[in-house]
Design an enzyme around this catalytic site. Structure first.
Site, PDB file in Angstrom:
ATOM      1  N   GLY A 296       0.805  -1.223   0.000  1.00 32.77           N
ATOM      2  CA  GLY A 296       0.000   0.000   0.000  1.00 32.77           C
ATOM      3  C   GLY A 296       0.831   1.263   0.000  1.00 32.77           C
ATOM      4  N   LYS A 297       1.969   1.251  -0.726  1.00 33.01           N
ATOM      5  CA  LYS A 297       2.859   2.418  -0.694  1.00 33.01           C
ATOM      6  C   LYS A 297       2.999   3.098  -2.053  1.00 33.01           C
ATOM      7  CE  LYS A 297       5.590   0.217   2.980  1.00 33.01           C
ATOM      8  NZ  LYS A 297       6.873  -0.418   3.320  1.00 33.01           N
ATOM      9  N   VAL A 298       3.066   2.270  -3.117  1.00 32.34           N
ATOM     10  CA  VAL A 298       3.389   2.809  -4.442  1.00 32.34           C
ATOM     11  C   VAL A 298       2.359   2.329  -5.465  1.00 32.34           C
ATOM     12  CG1 VAL A 298       5.098   2.649  -6.308  1.00 32.34           C
ATOM     13  CG2 VAL A 298       5.872   2.916  -3.959  1.00 32.34           C
TER      14      VAL A 298
END
Ligand SMILES: NC(=O)c1ccc[n+]([C@@H]2O[C@H](COP(=O)([O-])OP(=O)(O)OC[C@H]3O[C@@H](n4cnc5c(N)ncnc54)[C@H](O)[C@@H]3O)[C@@H](O)[C@H]2O)c1
Length: 346
Positions: A296-298
């Site tokens: 769920g970061k990039v």
């Protein structure tokens, strides 16, 4: 033939100037080839897309030994031309190498086959084919101690401390071509999450031992909080990551931190990583940006890994974007203004 210290430290590393070359045509053509040439071409195009995107704040992440290797001017050109809005770096790049050069010291050309025991006797440090005068590095440690001695004793984020280092270079620096100084002048925040793991650590240990009761310390949680605050304010962001390590994870994690604070911060919209690490060991440095999507970061729409050594890839990616000129339309973000200024001088 035995060389003296003066002979060994006689040929300076010269910083590469991307403004002298036009990279665009060759790098666009590399997109029709294969392997890392095609990947690099796509990464350069994604970096240009970040600069065209008026909503996007750009965060540069730096690991490895990049300034000592002649990449200082490349990064300076990106700062001076509004291509970068914040930096997350290792301490070596910012303190031991850039601030060190700001004090007037140099890096020198050597080679990987020199006799290291001899170098140790001469107080010369080696980074692969590059040499440093350790006596000068000690002056860098001492200067950090001197700066800390003059500050109000309290916890600081590394960003605050590096801002004060910028002021120091403005007043006392010998080489004004410095990333720390230019970032200070342009209100661009620099975060070094592992600030003690470099010359700054030596200086701060000396400072704290001299001042056992009241001293300056580094609050790494404040760093993370401030970078998260920056992400929340910026909303859309793009990452240009050179190397991996702590800066890569720190910059990616702010999306999750913002979410935990109940803020609606989108995934990093664009992400590029240049690295020589690969993904087989499961460690962070070589993990792909697609893997970062699972955390769920990039976002996976505009991401590109480039498996290439940074001294080759960074000038090409930055040079491509410089040649394309999208940066001319970009506004300065001055993200340092997001953070309250508090009293720093003792
Ligand atoms: N590098 C130095 O000379 C030096 C000096 C003093 C302190 N330190 C400290 O050591 C810690 C780790 O340092 P680090 O960032 O040098 O090493 P690192 O091993 O943590 O680098 C992280 C990853 O970046 C990638 N990488 C590094 N250089 C690269 C390059 N030129 N091209 C492509 N990929 C590259 C590698 O894949 C590596 O796995 C930091 O806290 C730093 O401040 C380093």
């Amino acid at each position: 033939m035995v060389q003296t210290k003066t002979e060994l430290l006689s040929t300076e590393i010269k910083h590469l100037d991307i403004k002298k070359y036009n990279f665009a045509d060759m790098i666009d053509s590399m997109g029709d080839t294969a392997f890392q040439a095609r990947n690099l071409s796509r990464a350069a195009q994604i970096f240009d897309m970040m600069l065209k995107d008026k909503q996007c704040g750009v965060i540069l992440c730096l690991a490895g030994s990049l300034i000592s290797a002649g990449l200082k001017q490349v990064i300076l050109d990106m700062l001076e031309n509004n291509m970068i809005d914040a930096i997350v770096s290792t301490g070596a790049n910012i303190v031991d190498q850039d601030f060190f050069e700001g004090l007037g010291f140099k890096h020198y050309k050597g080679n990987p086959f020199l006799e290291d025991t001899k170098l140790q006797e001469l107080a010369i440090d080696r980074i692969y084919d590059t040499l440093i005068d350790e006596d000068q590095l000690r002056i860098c440690d001492d200067t950090i101690c001197e700066i800390a001695d003059g500050m109000q004793p309290r916890p600081y984020s590394s960003r605050e401390f590096i801002h004060i280092m910028g002021k120091y270079l403005q007043d006392h620096g010998k080489d004004k071509n410095s990333i720390v100084l230019r970032a200070y002048e342009k209100n661009i925040p620099i975060f070094v999450p592992a600030f003690s793991d470099c010359s700054a650590g030596f200086g701060l240990v000396m400072h704290q031992v001299k001042n056992p009761e009241k001293h300056v310390s580094i609050d790494s949680v404040k760093d993370f909080r401030e970078l998260t605050q920056l992400k929340i304010a910026a909303k859309e962001t793009g990452l240009l990551m050179i190397g991996g390590g702590v800066p890569k994870n720190f910059a990616q994690d702010v999306v999750v931190a913002a979410e935990l604070l109940g803020e609606d911060a989108p995934l990093h919209k664009y992400a590029i990583q240049v690295t020589v690490a690969d993904e087989r060991d499961g460690a962070l440095s070589g993990s792909t940006l697609r893997e970062a999507c699972s955390w769920g970061k990039v976002s996976v729409v505009h991401e590109q890994m480039v498996f290439c050594e940074a001294t080759i890839a960074l000038p090409m990616i930055a040079g491509y974007a410089y040649s394309k000129g999208s940066w001319k339309q970009r506004a300065e973000r001055e993200y340092n203004n997001l953070f309250a200024t508090t009293e720093t001088v003792a």
